[in-house]
Design a protein around this motif. Structure first.
Motif, PDB file in Angstrom:
ATOM      1  N   LYS A  25       0.831  -1.204   0.000  1.00 22.24           N
ATOM      2  CA  LYS A  25       0.000   0.000   0.000  1.00 22.24           C
ATOM      3  C   LYS A  25       0.865   1.252   0.000  1.00 22.24           C
ATOM      4  CE  LYS A  25      -4.078  -1.949   2.270  1.00 22.24           C
ATOM      5  NZ  LYS A  25      -4.935  -1.907   3.479  1.00 22.24           N
ATOM      6  N   SER A  26       1.904   1.218   0.849  1.00 19.01           N
ATOM      7  CA  SER A  26       2.757   2.408   0.939  1.00 19.01           C
ATOM      8  C   SER A  26       3.490   2.655  -0.371  1.00 19.01           C
ATOM      9  CB  SER A  26       3.766   2.249   2.080  1.00 19.01           C
ATOM     10  OG  SER A  26       4.633   1.156   1.836  1.00 19.01           O
ATOM     11  N   LYS A  27       3.938   1.553  -1.028  1.00 19.10           N
ATOM     12  CA  LYS A  27       4.600   1.700  -2.324  1.00 19.10           C
ATOM     13  C   LYS A  27       3.650   2.266  -3.360  1.00 19.10           C
ATOM     14  CE  LYS A  27       8.123  -1.908  -1.890  1.00 19.10           C
ATOM     15  NZ  LYS A  27       8.570  -3.225  -2.388  1.00 19.10           N
ATOM     16  N   SER A  28       2.394   1.783  -3.310  1.00 22.41           N
ATOM     17  CA  SER A  28       1.384   2.274  -4.249  1.00 22.41           C
ATOM     18  C   SER A  28       1.151   3.755  -4.070  1.00 22.41           C
ATOM     19  CB  SER A  28       0.085   1.489  -4.064  1.00 22.41           C
ATOM     20  OG  SER A  28      -0.914   1.990  -4.918  1.00 22.41           O
ATOM     21  N   LYS A  29       1.071   4.191  -2.793  1.00 24.99           N
ATOM     22  CA  LYS A  29       0.852   5.605  -2.510  1.00 24.99           C
ATOM     23  C   LYS A  29       2.022   6.449  -3.002  1.00 24.99           C
ATOM     24  CE  LYS A  29      -2.166   5.077   1.513  1.00 24.99           C
ATOM     25  NZ  LYS A  29      -2.292   5.273   2.979  1.00 24.99           N
ATOM     26  N   ILE A  30       3.225   5.898  -2.797  1.00 17.37           N
ATOM     27  CA  ILE A  30       4.406   6.620  -3.244  1.00 17.37           C
ATOM     28  C   ILE A  30       4.396   6.791  -4.753  1.00 17.37           C
ATOM     29  CG2 ILE A  30       6.916   6.468  -3.479  1.00 17.37           C
ATOM     30  CD1 ILE A  30       6.929   5.095  -0.716  1.00 17.37           C
ATOM     31  N   LYS A  31       4.028   5.713  -5.469  1.00 12.71           N
ATOM     32  CA  LYS A  31       3.976   5.778  -6.931  1.00 12.71           C
ATOM     33  C   LYS A  31       2.942   6.786  -7.392  1.00 12.71           C
ATOM     34  CE  LYS A  31       5.607   1.093  -7.938  1.00 12.71           C
ATOM     35  NZ  LYS A  31       5.241  -0.226  -8.492  1.00 12.71           N
ATOM     36  N   LYS A  32       1.746   6.747  -6.767  1.00 13.33           N
ATOM     37  CA  LYS A  32       0.696   7.678  -7.155  1.00 13.33           C
ATOM     38  C   LYS A  32       1.102   9.107  -6.865  1.00 13.33           C
ATOM     39  CE  LYS A  32      -3.223   4.509  -6.639  1.00 13.33           C
ATOM     40  NZ  LYS A  32      -4.453   4.214  -5.881  1.00 13.33           N
ATOM     41  N   ARG A  33       1.745   9.289  -5.717  1.00  8.55           N
ATOM     42  CA  ARG A  33       2.163  10.628  -5.334  1.00  8.55           C
ATOM     43  C   ARG A  33       3.237  11.151  -6.280  1.00  8.55           C
ATOM     44  NH1 ARG A  33       2.876   9.556  -0.501  1.00  8.55           N
ATOM     45  NH2 ARG A  33       5.121   9.257  -0.360  1.00  8.55           N
ATOM     46  N   LYS A  34       4.147  10.250  -6.659  1.00 10.80           N
ATOM     47  CA  LYS A  34       5.211  10.626  -7.583  1.00 10.80           C
ATOM     48  C   LYS A  34       4.634  11.014  -8.931  1.00 10.80           C
ATOM     49  CE  LYS A  34       9.521   8.938  -9.590  1.00 10.80           C
ATOM     50  NZ  LYS A  34      10.454   7.784  -9.684  1.00 10.80           N
ATOM     51  N   TYR A  35       3.645  10.251  -9.431  1.00  5.63           N
ATOM     52  CA  TYR A  35       3.039  10.539 -10.728  1.00  5.63           C
ATOM     53  C   TYR A  35       2.268  11.855 -10.680  1.00  5.63           C
ATOM     54  CZ  TYR A  35       0.164  10.178 -14.876  1.00  5.63           C
ATOM     55  OH  TYR A  35      -0.449  10.437 -16.067  1.00  5.63           O
ATOM     56  N   SER A  36       1.521  12.052  -9.585  1.00  6.35           N
ATOM     57  CA  SER A  36       0.691  13.255  -9.506  1.00  6.35           C
ATOM     58  C   SER A  36       1.536  14.515  -9.416  1.00  6.35           C
ATOM     59  CB  SER A  36      -0.248  13.179  -8.292  1.00  6.35           C
ATOM     60  OG  SER A  36       0.503  13.146  -7.092  1.00  6.35           O
ATOM     61  N   ASN A  37       2.741  14.368  -8.884  1.00  7.95           N
ATOM     62  CA  ASN A  37       3.616  15.529  -8.755  1.00  7.95           C
ATOM     63  C   ASN A  37       4.540  15.709  -9.956  1.00  7.95           C
ATOM     64  OD1 ASN A  37       2.583  16.232  -6.275  1.00  7.95           O
ATOM     65  ND2 ASN A  37       4.076  15.028  -5.118  1.00  7.95           N
ATOM     66  N   THR A  38       4.432  14.798 -10.938  1.00  9.88           N
ATOM     67  CA  THR A  38       5.274  14.917 -12.125  1.00  9.88           C
ATOM     68  C   THR A  38       4.968  16.230 -12.828  1.00  9.88           C
ATOM     69  OG1 THR A  38       5.339  12.526 -12.416  1.00  9.88           O
ATOM     70  CG2 THR A  38       5.894  13.855 -14.318  1.00  9.88           C
ATOM     71  N   ASN A  39       6.008  16.933 -13.203  1.00 13.09           N
ATOM     72  CA  ASN A  39       5.837  18.270 -13.759  1.00 13.09           C
ATOM     73  C   ASN A  39       5.587  18.207 -15.258  1.00 13.09           C
ATOM     74  OD1 ASN A  39       5.763  20.999 -14.021  1.00 13.09           O
ATOM     75  ND2 ASN A  39       7.819  21.376 -13.289  1.00 13.09           N
ATOM     76  N   TRP A  40       4.337  18.324 -15.652  1.00 11.67           N
ATOM     77  CA  TRP A  40       3.972  18.359 -17.068  1.00 11.67           C
ATOM     78  C   TRP A  40       3.929  19.808 -17.537  1.00 11.67           C
ATOM     79  CZ3 TRP A  40       3.256  14.319 -20.400  1.00 11.67           C
ATOM     80  CH2 TRP A  40       3.201  13.043 -19.839  1.00 11.67           C
ATOM     81  N   LYS A  41       4.647  20.100 -18.590  1.00 10.08           N
ATOM     82  CA  LYS A  41       4.648  21.430 -19.188  1.00 10.08           C
ATOM     83  C   LYS A  41       3.822  21.394 -20.473  1.00 10.08           C
ATOM     84  CE  LYS A  41       7.561  23.490 -16.337  1.00 10.08           C
ATOM     85  NZ  LYS A  41       7.193  24.677 -15.526  1.00 10.08           N
ATOM     86  N   LYS A  42       2.946  22.359 -20.629  1.00  9.63           N
ATOM     87  CA  LYS A  42       2.050  22.367 -21.789  1.00  9.63           C
ATOM     88  C   LYS A  42       2.595  23.265 -22.893  1.00  9.63           C
ATOM     89  CE  LYS A  42      -2.417  22.072 -21.422  1.00  9.63           C
ATOM     90  NZ  LYS A  42      -3.856  22.327 -21.182  1.00  9.63           N
ATOM     91  N   ILE A  43       2.503  22.762 -24.124  1.00 10.60           N
ATOM     92  CA  ILE A  43       2.807  23.536 -25.331  1.00 10.60           C
ATOM     93  C   ILE A  43       1.506  23.695 -26.096  1.00 10.60           C
ATOM     94  CG2 ILE A  43       4.062  23.608 -27.519  1.00 10.60           C
ATOM     95  CD1 ILE A  43       5.921  23.928 -25.211  1.00 10.60           C
TER      96      ILE A  43
END
Length: 332
Positions: A25-43
């Motif tokens: 569960k903790s690994k899953s949360k870490i993965k989700k948190r990492k993805y949600s914080n990924t910095n997407w830049k829009k063009i």
């Protein structure tokens, strides 16, 4: 009275299982948190995108994406509000997104134009055969059998592709024999061969090349785009060696000073073998044929109109080398 707790051995197993579940569960949360914080830049592209007519305005969007990728950002391409996206720019976008050199192996996503006609052009071109930036629902319906957009790796010379395009144009321009299309064949083969001549002055690398053919039946014109995402002509080994010799005897101010030497063949290719093609000088000579309505060469910060011999130094730099030309079809 029997103990409410399991035996010691079972209790140990139970605790291990519990901690294992918690760990998942903790690994899953870490993965989700990492993805949600990924910095997407829009063009977000403007309503009209014209690489040849407005090179600086168009290239700044690609250069901004290149900058984001190299800062380890993922890039989200917003195509939704585009009303016109020139055929040459479709090929450029496909090549850039597919190039690890361009994307720095970062993530890419995006959408399709709302404009129905433009969206159809993207799909029919084969763009989504090479670029996977959309959700599964869209991917499954964008497979194209037209094969108008070719990608060839390891700088191969594909004479079959060159011949197929000559056969396609034979009837379009009313030619009696495929040999009448020799200037087109020579340009395609020389461009394929010349891709490897754009290798870096530091590293000998081969780059993928792309060829896109689009027929605009409403205007009786066929558009051709050939490009590679490499270092560009003016940063290639032959040109860099030429510049080093130039600076010993003349003032060198910009790449504009090199254009005439390049087109007239004074800058030799990276190999002196007689069986190799003549590269850009040969392409330039063949572009003068009347079968070509327009012909442009774009590399680094230089745009050349081969028909008028106008040369422009750009404010924005293109990451590679691009040839774009049009041919008028016979009006029925």
């Amino acid at each position: 009275m029997a103990s409410v707790f399991p035996k010691e051995s079972d209790r140990t197993k139970y605790i291990h299982r519990k901690f294992k579940r918690l760990d998942k569960k903790s690994k899953s949360k870490i993965k989700k948190r990492k993805y949600s914080n990924t910095n997407w830049k829009k063009i977000s592209f403007p309503p009209k995108v014209k690489l040849i007519e407005e090179p600086n305005e168009t290239l700044k969007y690609f250069n901004q994406a290149f900058k984001y990728y190299n800062q380890n950002h993922n890039v989200d391409f917003d195509l939704s509000n585009i009303q016109y996206f020139s055929p040459v720019t479709i090929a450029l976008l496909a090549a850039c997104i597919s190039s690890e050199r361009f994307t720095n192996k970062m993530g890419t996503r995006g959408n399709v134009p709302k404009n129905f006609i433009l969206r159809s052009i993207f799909m029919e071109s084969g763009f989504f055969d090479h670029v996977r930036i959309l959700d599964n629902r869209i991917k499954s319906v964008t497979k194209s059998s037209a094969k108008l957009l070719h990608k060839v790796t390891k700088d191969k010379v594909e004479t079959g592709i060159a011949k197929e395009n000559c056969r396609f144009m034979m009837n379009k321009i009313g030619a009696k024999y495929v040999d009448d299309l020799e200037p087109l064949y020579v340009i395609l083969v020389e461009a394929m061969q010349n891709t490897n001549n754009h290798a870096s002055a530091k590293v000998d690398i081969g780059y993928d090349w792309w060829l896109y053919r689009y027929e605009d039946k409403s205007r009786n014109i066929v558009h051709f785009t050939f490009l590679d995402i490499g270092v560009g002509v003016f940063k290639s080994l032959p040109v860099m060696n030429w510049v080093r010799r130039l600076t010993n005897s003349a003032n060198f101010t910009s790449n504009l000073d090199l254009v005439d030497d390049l087109l007239e063949g004074r800058i030799r290719s990276r190999t002196l073998r007689k069986d190799r093609g003549k590269g850009i000088p040969q392409i330039y000579d063949q572009s003068k044929d009347k079968m070509f309505k327009d012909f442009y060469i774009l590399s680094n910060d230089i745009l050349i109109n081969a028909k008028t011999d106008d040369k422009i130094k750009l404010d924005e730099e293109f990451q590679g080398t691009l040839y774009y030309w049009t041919m008028e079809t016979k009006i029925n």
